[in-house]
Design an enzyme around this catalytic site. Structure first.
Site, PDB file in Angstrom:
ATOM      1  N   GLU A 360      42.116   7.564  58.609  1.00 59.92           N
ATOM      2  CA  GLU A 360      42.987   7.580  59.802  1.00 59.92           C
ATOM      3  C   GLU A 360      44.392   8.069  59.425  1.00 59.92           C
ATOM      4  OE1 GLU A 360      44.257   4.016  62.444  1.00 59.92           O
ATOM      5  OE2 GLU A 360      42.608   4.988  63.499  1.00 59.92           O
ATOM      6  N   HIS A 391      21.074   0.620  44.979  1.00 61.91           N
ATOM      7  CA  HIS A 391      19.757   0.550  45.640  1.00 61.91           C
ATOM      8  C   HIS A 391      19.805   1.196  47.017  1.00 61.91           C
ATOM      9  CE1 HIS A 391      18.558  -2.327  42.532  1.00 61.91           C
ATOM     10  NE2 HIS A 391      19.746  -2.869  42.705  1.00 61.91           N
ATOM     11  N   LYS A 515      39.781   7.591  73.621  1.00 61.85           N
ATOM     12  CA  LYS A 515      40.071   6.443  74.495  1.00 61.85           C
ATOM     13  C   LYS A 515      40.180   6.903  75.945  1.00 61.85           C
ATOM     14  CE  LYS A 515      42.755   3.854  71.023  1.00 61.85           C
ATOM     15  NZ  LYS A 515      44.102   3.374  70.649  1.00 61.85           N
TER      16      LYS A 515
HETATM   17  O1  F6P Z   1      42.271   3.434  65.858  1.00 59.35           O
HETATM   18  C1  F6P Z   1      43.408   3.583  66.610  1.00 59.35           C
HETATM   19  C2  F6P Z   1      44.273   2.349  66.459  1.00 59.35           C
HETATM   20  O2  F6P Z   1      45.477   2.551  67.143  1.00 59.35           O
HETATM   21  C3  F6P Z   1      44.550   1.997  65.003  1.00 59.35           C
HETATM   22  O3  F6P Z   1      45.561   2.767  64.424  1.00 59.35           O
HETATM   23  C4  F6P Z   1      44.911   0.544  65.150  1.00 59.35           C
HETATM   24  O4  F6P Z   1      44.886  -0.150  63.911  1.00 59.35           O
HETATM   25  C5  F6P Z   1      43.819   0.082  66.112  1.00 59.35           C
HETATM   26  O5  F6P Z   1      43.619   1.205  66.996  1.00 59.35           O
HETATM   27  C6  F6P Z   1      44.163  -1.170  66.888  1.00 59.35           C
HETATM   28  O6  F6P Z   1      45.367  -0.962  67.598  1.00 59.35           O
HETATM   29  P1  F6P Z   1      46.170  -2.264  68.149  1.00 59.35           P
HETATM   30  O7  F6P Z   1      46.571  -3.067  66.929  1.00 59.35           O
HETATM   31  O8  F6P Z   1      47.330  -1.693  68.894  1.00 59.35           O
HETATM   32  O9  F6P Z   1      45.219  -3.028  69.009  1.00 59.35           O
END
Ligand code: F6P
Length: 552
Positions: A360, A391, A515
């Site tokens: 990420e 394994h 999202k």
């Molecule tokens: O994967 C996207 C992200 O924004 C990550 O960087 C982050 O750790 C996760 O989602 C959770 O985000 P939040 O802590 O704002 O719920």
């Protein structure tokens, strides 16, 4: 871009020559490889001698790091410059582990007092739980804490609480810590079946407090509590919210909107990235499980690595050397797969944690100034407990067609404090067996057939090509401090690689579109409107879901 530099071009030419040589040749040619490529710091020993490089390679890579401005970049990171360019903010996870007597003034404000105020608030909460004084709405002491979070709001605390399972506080009033992250409710449903609502508290961990995975779990948990407790004598919704929820976020406002009591909110700063956040309030589940002293030891270990990162010359700097090994493999040997192989069951979530930390952070293809890179950046990184992976996918590592860089991680000491002598002997025997496998696997991956005494020609399916590069990281012992320095080592390795690639490791714009589209798909699934706007595949999938709903 960095690939236009002389250092890069010289490395390309060098790779043309050295890239063809096998690791067993390199070992034969350089008798001092092991001491030359092994370094120690903060309880860690890093052996890079099984990387497919030579002294000349490393010298050229160090020149590349200088060319990329790594020394200055380290200073800018640790001093709180706005290194997160696209979001115009610092990335100061290192500030979270500064000792109370330190000071770090960023844009006119000393950040250290605020960091330690949060740690003190966490300590007070932990104390209340372990004294059995945090009581639920019906007056019974809380015994189970369920962390609701995902990504950086889950993986860090999950990984650390498992890694430090030997340090669990089993005092007067033990508190069990659990983790529910997935939006489908699988983990939460299991807890709601098993736990007692009177003695269960939820930590709602979310930097943004808008992540649908976490809010879905939180809404389900809230309604479970309301349904099971609201009817009790003297219990109202406000009391349930106050006594059964703690919020951890960068947004006090959104915690308030959701209903977290002001007294039970822990805030952290926008300059702490989600995947770098276990060192502060997000680490509350860790502190609840191992106690504040061990949590502070974890911080101190990471701080020791921070100091090493800032002070050690590049040639002796563990994060820099680990980063350069990766750069050499990805950009000059075209090795685009990287496997994390801990030989210690307590590190079962370490690979999953690094998957987010590395991919990420560095799964990017545009430089700070918006130009598309024309070289590879982060490799595909995955992992599994080493002994179990033997394994699972070691066949591919040994006889497949993919070149893979491996990180072997193992503790030198274990089980010293097992009381029963016979059991201690057995477990120490298992630890030795595990070390033997760890060392043997990196040896066979390096030497291939040369690792086996020559017993004459072998058919193709029994031949080992070897020449797979690996690093071995030995921990003196898996203690809170050494775990802290191990995690910080990888955080800084990621930063050094990003600096050389010219990319921003601290934002994650790539996850936003998924999202947004999920919101559209959810609206169609629920409203049964707008299907025509979807592609044929998505249309058919949605129709299948509708048909299944129709059957239920
Ligand atoms: O994967 C996207 C992200 O924004 C990550 O960087 C982050 O750790 C996760 O989602 C959770 O985000 P939040 O802590 O704002 O719920």
């Amino acid at each position: 871009m960095i690939d236009e530099s002389a250092a890069w071009r010289e490395l390309e030419a060098h790779a043309g020559d050295l890239g063809r040589r096998h690791l067993h040749e390199l070992f034969a040619a350089e008798s001092d490889r092991q001491p030359r490529f092994t370094r120690h710091a903060a309880g860690l020993t890093l052996d890079l001698s099984k990387q497919r490089w030579s002294a000349e390679t490393l010298a050229r890579l160090l020149a590349l790091a200088e060319q990329a401005g790594v020394p200055d970049a380290i200073g800018r990171l640790l001093d709180g410059e706005r290194v997160n360019v696209s979001e115009d903010r610092p990335a100061l996870h290192t500030a979270l582990r500064l000792p109370a007597d330190a000071s770090l003034v960023v844009e006119g404000e000393d950040l250290v007092p605020g960091v330690h105020r949060t740690l003190d608030r966490m300590a007070a909460m932990v104390e209340r739980f372990h004294a059995g004084q945090w009581r639920g709405a019906t007056g019974r002491a809380i015994r189970d804490v369920v962390n609701l979070g995902v990504g950086g709001s889950d993986l860090g605390p999950l990984m650390v609480t498992h890694a430090l399972s030997d340090y669990r506080l089993d005092d007067v009033h033990p508190v069990e810590v659990h983790f529910a992250s997935t939006m489908d409710g699988s983990q939460l449903a299991d807890y709601l079946r098993r736990l007692n609502p009177e003695t269960t508290l939820f930590v709602l961990s979310s930097k943004s407090f808008t992540t649908i995975d976490t809010l879905s779990n939180a809404n389900t948990a809230r309604d479970w509590l309301m349904g099971r407790l609201a009817g009790e004598e003297g219990v109202d919704a406000e009391l349930i919210m106050r006594q059964h929820f703690i919020g951890v976020s960068a947004s006090a406002e959104k915690m308030g909107e959701w209903g977290i009591d002001p007294a039970h909110r822990l805030e952290f700063w926008e300059w702490v990235g989600g995947r770098y956040s276990l060192w502060g309030a997000i680490g509350l589940p860790i502190a609840l499980m191992v106690g504040m002293d061990n949590f502070r030891a974890l911080l101190a270990g990471a701080h020791a690595m921070d100091r090493h990162f800032r002070e050690a010359p590049l040639a002796d700097n563990l994060p820099v050397l680990l980063a350069l090994a990766g750069i050499w493999n990805v950009n000059f040997l075209d090795i685009r797969a990287h496997s994390i192989l801990p030989y210690d069951g307590r590190l079962e979530y370490f690979a999953a944690y690094l998957e987010q930390l590395e991919m990420e952070s560095n799964g990017k293809s545009v430089t700070h100034d918006g130009r598309e890179v024309n070289y590879a950046t982060c490799p595909v990184l995955w992992g599994q407990l080493g002994p179990n992976a033997q394994h699972a996918f070691y066949q591919l590592l040994h006889q497949g067609t993919q070149a893979v860089e491996c990180d072997f991680i193992a503790p030198l000491r274990r089980y010293d404090d097992v009381e029963d002598a016979a059991t201690r002997r057995h477990l120490k025997g298992q630890h030795r067996l595990t070390l033997a496998n760890c060392f043997a696997q990196s040896r066979v991956l390096m030497l291939g057939d040369d690792a086996i005494a020559d017993d004459g020609p072998r058919p193709g399916h029994k031949r080992y090509r070897g020449n797979q590069p690996s690093s071995t990281l030995l921990l003196d012992e898996l203690t809170p401090a050494i775990l802290g320095s191990l995690i910080a080592l990888y955080e800084h390795k990621v930063f050094v690689q990003a600096t050389i690639w010219g990319i921003n490791p601290f934002d994650q714009w790539g996850v936003e579109l998924g999202k947004k589209i999920a919101g559209e798909t959810q609206r169609i699934l629920e409203s049964r409107q707008g299907l025509a706007s979807m592609d044929a595949s998505t249309r058919a999938l949605i129709e299948a879901a509708w048909a299944a709903e129709g059957d239920s």
